[in-house]
Each structure stands twice: as structure tokens, then as C-alpha cells.
Design a protein around this motif. Sequence first.
Motif, mmCIF file in Angstrom:
data_model
loop_
_atom_site.group_PDB
_atom_site.id
_atom_site.type_symbol
_atom_site.label_atom_id
_atom_site.label_comp_id
_atom_site.label_asym_id
_atom_site.label_seq_id
_atom_site.Cartn_x
_atom_site.Cartn_y
_atom_site.Cartn_z
ATOM 1 N N ARG A 51 0.851 -1.190 0.000
ATOM 2 C CA ARG A 51 0.000 0.000 0.000
ATOM 3 C C ARG A 51 0.888 1.241 0.000
ATOM 4 N N ALA A 52 0.606 2.132 -0.928
ATOM 5 C CA ALA A 52 1.311 3.406 -0.964
ATOM 6 C C ALA A 52 0.675 4.353 0.036
ATOM 7 N N GLU A 53 1.522 5.125 0.719
ATOM 8 C CA GLU A 53 1.004 6.110 1.671
ATOM 9 C C GLU A 53 1.137 7.507 1.052
ATOM 10 N N SER A 54 1.737 8.435 1.760
ATOM 11 C CA SER A 54 1.754 9.822 1.280
ATOM 12 C C SER A 54 2.986 10.168 0.455
ATOM 13 N N ALA A 55 3.887 9.217 0.217
ATOM 14 C CA ALA A 55 5.092 9.491 -0.557
ATOM 15 C C ALA A 55 4.887 9.057 -1.998
ATOM 16 N N VAL A 56 5.267 9.900 -2.950
ATOM 17 C CA VAL A 56 5.157 9.579 -4.368
ATOM 18 C C VAL A 56 6.539 9.654 -4.997
ATOM 19 N N GLY A 57 6.702 8.935 -6.116
ATOM 20 C CA GLY A 57 7.978 8.952 -6.807
ATOM 21 C C GLY A 57 8.320 7.602 -7.374
ATOM 22 N N VAL A 58 9.608 7.324 -7.454
ATOM 23 C CA VAL A 58 10.110 6.104 -8.079
ATOM 24 C C VAL A 58 10.973 5.342 -7.079
ATOM 25 N N LEU A 59 10.762 4.030 -7.019
ATOM 26 C CA LEU A 59 11.546 3.167 -6.159
ATOM 27 C C LEU A 59 12.041 1.995 -6.991
ATOM 28 N N VAL A 60 13.358 1.877 -7.141
ATOM 29 C CA VAL A 60 13.965 0.828 -7.958
ATOM 30 C C VAL A 60 14.338 -0.338 -7.051
ATOM 31 N N LEU A 61 13.616 -1.447 -7.177
ATOM 32 C CA LEU A 61 13.887 -2.653 -6.404
ATOM 33 C C LEU A 61 14.673 -3.631 -7.263
ATOM 34 N N ASP A 62 15.012 -4.798 -6.702
ATOM 35 C CA ASP A 62 15.863 -5.749 -7.419
ATOM 36 C C ASP A 62 15.200 -6.293 -8.675
ATOM 37 N N ARG A 63 13.885 -6.551 -8.618
ATOM 38 C CA ARG A 63 13.207 -7.204 -9.732
ATOM 39 C C ARG A 63 12.112 -6.366 -10.364
ATOM 40 N N LEU A 64 11.857 -5.189 -9.870
ATOM 41 C CA LEU A 64 10.821 -4.338 -10.451
ATOM 42 C C LEU A 64 11.090 -2.878 -10.135
ATOM 43 N N ARG A 65 10.359 -2.052 -10.831
ATOM 44 C CA ARG A 65 10.462 -0.599 -10.661
ATOM 45 C C ARG A 65 9.084 -0.105 -10.250
ATOM 46 N N LEU A 66 8.980 0.456 -9.070
ATOM 47 C CA LEU A 66 7.709 0.884 -8.510
ATOM 48 C C LEU A 66 7.550 2.392 -8.706
ATOM 49 N N VAL A 67 6.464 2.797 -9.349
ATOM 50 C CA VAL A 67 6.155 4.207 -9.565
ATOM 51 C C VAL A 67 4.892 4.536 -8.776
ATOM 52 N N ILE A 68 5.008 5.407 -7.788
ATOM 53 C CA ILE A 68 3.873 5.825 -6.962
ATOM 54 C C ILE A 68 3.421 7.190 -7.460
ATOM 55 N N GLU A 69 2.193 7.250 -7.960
ATOM 56 C CA GLU A 69 1.674 8.461 -8.584
ATOM 57 C C GLU A 69 0.875 9.284 -7.581
ATOM 58 N N PRO A 70 0.938 10.613 -7.682
ATOM 59 C CA PRO A 70 0.160 11.457 -6.770
ATOM 60 C C PRO A 70 -1.327 11.399 -7.100
ATOM 61 N N LYS A 71 -2.154 11.597 -6.091
ATOM 62 C CA LYS A 71 -3.598 11.577 -6.320
ATOM 63 C C LYS A 71 -4.063 12.806 -7.074
ATOM 64 N N PHE A 72 -3.264 13.867 -7.073
ATOM 65 C CA PHE A 72 -3.532 15.021 -7.908
ATOM 66 C C PHE A 72 -2.701 14.870 -9.182
ATOM 67 N N ALA A 73 -3.359 14.756 -10.324
ATOM 68 C CA ALA A 73 -2.653 14.527 -11.590
ATOM 69 C C ALA A 73 -1.992 15.818 -12.063
ATOM 70 N N ILE A 74 -0.899 16.184 -11.411
ATOM 71 C CA ILE A 74 -0.202 17.428 -11.734
ATOM 72 C C ILE A 74 0.773 17.170 -12.883
ATOM 73 N N PRO A 75 0.721 17.947 -13.955
ATOM 74 C CA PRO A 75 1.714 17.779 -15.019
ATOM 75 C C PRO A 75 3.125 17.922 -14.463
ATOM 76 N N GLY A 76 4.054 17.173 -15.049
ATOM 77 C CA GLY A 76 5.409 17.154 -14.520
ATOM 78 C C GLY A 76 6.051 18.517 -14.433
ATOM 79 N N GLU A 77 5.858 19.348 -15.464
ATOM 80 C CA GLU A 77 6.479 20.672 -15.447
ATOM 81 C C GLU A 77 5.917 21.527 -14.310
ATOM 82 N N ARG A 78 4.592 21.440 -14.081
ATOM 83 C CA ARG A 78 3.995 22.229 -13.006
ATOM 84 C C ARG A 78 4.430 21.707 -11.647
ATOM 85 N N LEU A 79 4.536 20.375 -11.517
ATOM 86 C CA LEU A 79 5.012 19.807 -10.257
ATOM 87 C C LEU A 79 6.393 20.340 -9.919
ATOM 88 N N MET A 80 7.255 20.450 -10.943
ATOM 89 C CA MET A 80 8.599 20.954 -10.699
ATOM 90 C C MET A 80 8.577 22.438 -10.336
#
Length: 414
Positions: A51-80
Motif C-alpha cells: 500500500r502506498a502512503e503519502s510518498a510519491v515517486g520512483v523506487l527501484v527494487l531488485d526485480r521491479l520498478r515501482l512508480v507511486i503516482e500522486p492523487k492530484f494529476a499534476i503535469p510534470g512541469e507544473r510539479l517541478m
Amino acid sequence: MSDRPVIRIAEYRTVPLTRDQLTPRDVDRLQALQAHGCVTLSADHSGWRLRAESAVGVLVLDRLRLVIEPKFAIPGERLMSWLGYALDAPRPLRSSARRWATEPDGYAELVAAALLEQCEHLVRDGLRRDYVRREAVEPVLRGRLDVAAQALRRYGQLDRLHVRTFDRETDIRDNRVLGTALRAALPLTTHPGLAHDLRGVAEAFPTAASPTAALDALDGIRYTRLNARYRAAHTWARLILRGGGVSDLLTDRGTAADGLLLRMPALWEAVVRRLAAEAAARHGGRVLTNSGGAGITVRGDLGNASVFRPDVLLELPGRNGSARSLLPVDAKYKRYDRHGVSAADVHQLLTYADGYRSSGPANAVLVHPQHGGRACRSLEVGGPRGPLATLHVIGIDTATPPEQAVAWIENTLL
């Protein structure tokens, strides 16, 4: 670059994982992140539930790459732009707008692009050099002769000389932290062009002994006119090296996973603090230090005394010569554009409003993110003996520039 399969999950959502998708090392790292409140990992009959909590981003594990997306669909440029506003750092200028729904790299790639662009500027202008002390054995005298080493190690022989030199080099901590961060950003991106550029620029920078050593060096850097141009690059390097955003998440030695996670509530709190401070400053107000006796204290219960403090406490000039007043402002990373304010948050704001009441009516402010324009509504809280407080609920459109949000708060409250 990473060729691991990508699993995408939204904030506060759960995804099932089979037992063979997580290695024992992955389980240890996720449990360490669970201690920080980033994720929750539990076993079930088929494997794992993450279960994802309040942290969003990318987590690189040994066998997969986990991408946790924010509940607000903010465009990447605006997020930055909001992240740069919270950190008081420039965002990458060349990065095109990206949406979390379509880009596999999301936040991690944008931060890497910001670091890359700042480092490219530094290389173009010339890396900073400083005098570095070296000890070496030379056939001729350079610098100063190390008399003690010459007597104890060469026994008076002069065919080789132990010398100490001071040469201007780029191998200084200002550059080492950037070289380390550029290399640490490589596993976080899947875009071949970005990975190629990161490798190319990284060759111009020396590296520290380890990411931990780079972070220690970064914490000790003080900026003067000689290295002020490095400040922006160091800001993005800190995010990469710590693996987190405004509330560095993966700092435990030995448990940090390759990844970049941002705690969205902490980001929103940082944004609201700066928005409120800038709006108040335009009218002669200021932010009071939120420490010491500025909190609301509860004593007499079991254990230590508890203290309640709003995210921002503003001191505003009085109207028509009246005394200055206090206004508590609280940031809530919640969808209050879709449902009413919870009873717990109403109680919290009512406590702030009454605790910081001056001679006039009690007021408090709640600021939340939303889409599709700004919004403002007032909650009138009353009791059997009449009005208790007015709670102002302000929705800030996250698709707009931060500067526009300052004007909204200013026009609404001040």
C-alpha cells in the motif's frame, strides 16, 4: 537505465505482488520505508500486498520498478515549478511538460533533468578550482619539503623527495557532491537521452568516496561569492542523494533503496508557508517563529505535555490603527474540493482560532490543493452563546503558477 518491469500505483492505493517479485533485500528495504510512513507491506496467502502512503515517486527494487503516482494529476512541469518554489530553487528550463499518467519516470526524471541542466551551466562556465593539499614523492622539489618524512622514510637519501604541494584543482567538495549525484541519478531514469547526457556531464566532475560522504560534505558547504553559483545545483543534488524531497525520507544508512520519493503533504506545507509569508509581507505582515511559547500547550495528562502549532502563524497589521492580530494558517493535502472539511480538522482549526484570538473575532485559515480554478468558502462555527470562529477554506489550483496563488491568498484574506 533500468530494464525492470514497471508497476504503477496511486497514493493510498494497494497493489498485490507475488512472492517471487520481491527479494529478501527488497522486503527489508520496504519494511524500512514502512517505518518512515512511506509504504505499508503485508503478507497474504498469494504473496504480498503493498500500500502506498503519502510518498510519491520512483523506487527501484531488485526485480521491479515501482512508480507511486500522486492523487492530484499534476503535469510534470507544473510539479517541478511548485517543488522549485518550495525549495527556492530554479526548475529545469529545457524539460517538456510530462504527465504522471503517461511518463514512466515522472518526478525522478524531472529532478535528474534539473540537476543535469545546472551542472551543464557550471561546466560551460568552468568548474570552480581551489587549492588542494597533496603529499607525494617526487624526483625534484615541488612545493614544500616534508623534512620529517624525508628523514624517517628516506634516511637522508635525496634521490626521491617527500613533498607537500598546494595546487588549484577541481577535486573539491563543491564538485564532488555533484559528480556523485549525477551518477546516483542514472538508475532513476529510463530515458536513453537523459541517461547519455548524465554520463557525459558526470565525466567532468570528481566523485566522493560514497553517497554518504557526499551528503556529509554537502551539509558542511557554506556559500560565499566564490561558490554562490553552485547553490541551485546542490539543491537538486541533495534531493537525488537523500532520495527524498522536502522531508528527506531515505537517510538511514544501510536501508536506503535506489529511488526518489517525495512526501506530498510535506511539499504542500512548504508551499503554503511560503505563499502565506509572501502574501503577508505585501501588507506589512510577517511570519512568527513557530517555536517556544508560540504553541498551544496541553499539560496535566499522562506523559509529556503536548503542543499544537499551526503550519504558519502570521502577524498582520491592524486596520484603522487597531492592534496587530495573529492569523493561524494550516496546510492540508486533502481533496476538500470534493468533500466537506472533516470534524477533526474543524476542531483543530477552531483550537487555533481561539488560541490565537486577539481582541477581534477568531479566525483561522485552511489551504488545500485542487484542480479547475481556485475556491474560497467560509465556515461559521457557533455555539449556544453565539459565534465562536470563522474558518476560511481556500483551494489553490495546482495547475497555475505559484505567483498567482500568492495573489489569491492576498485578495482573499488581507
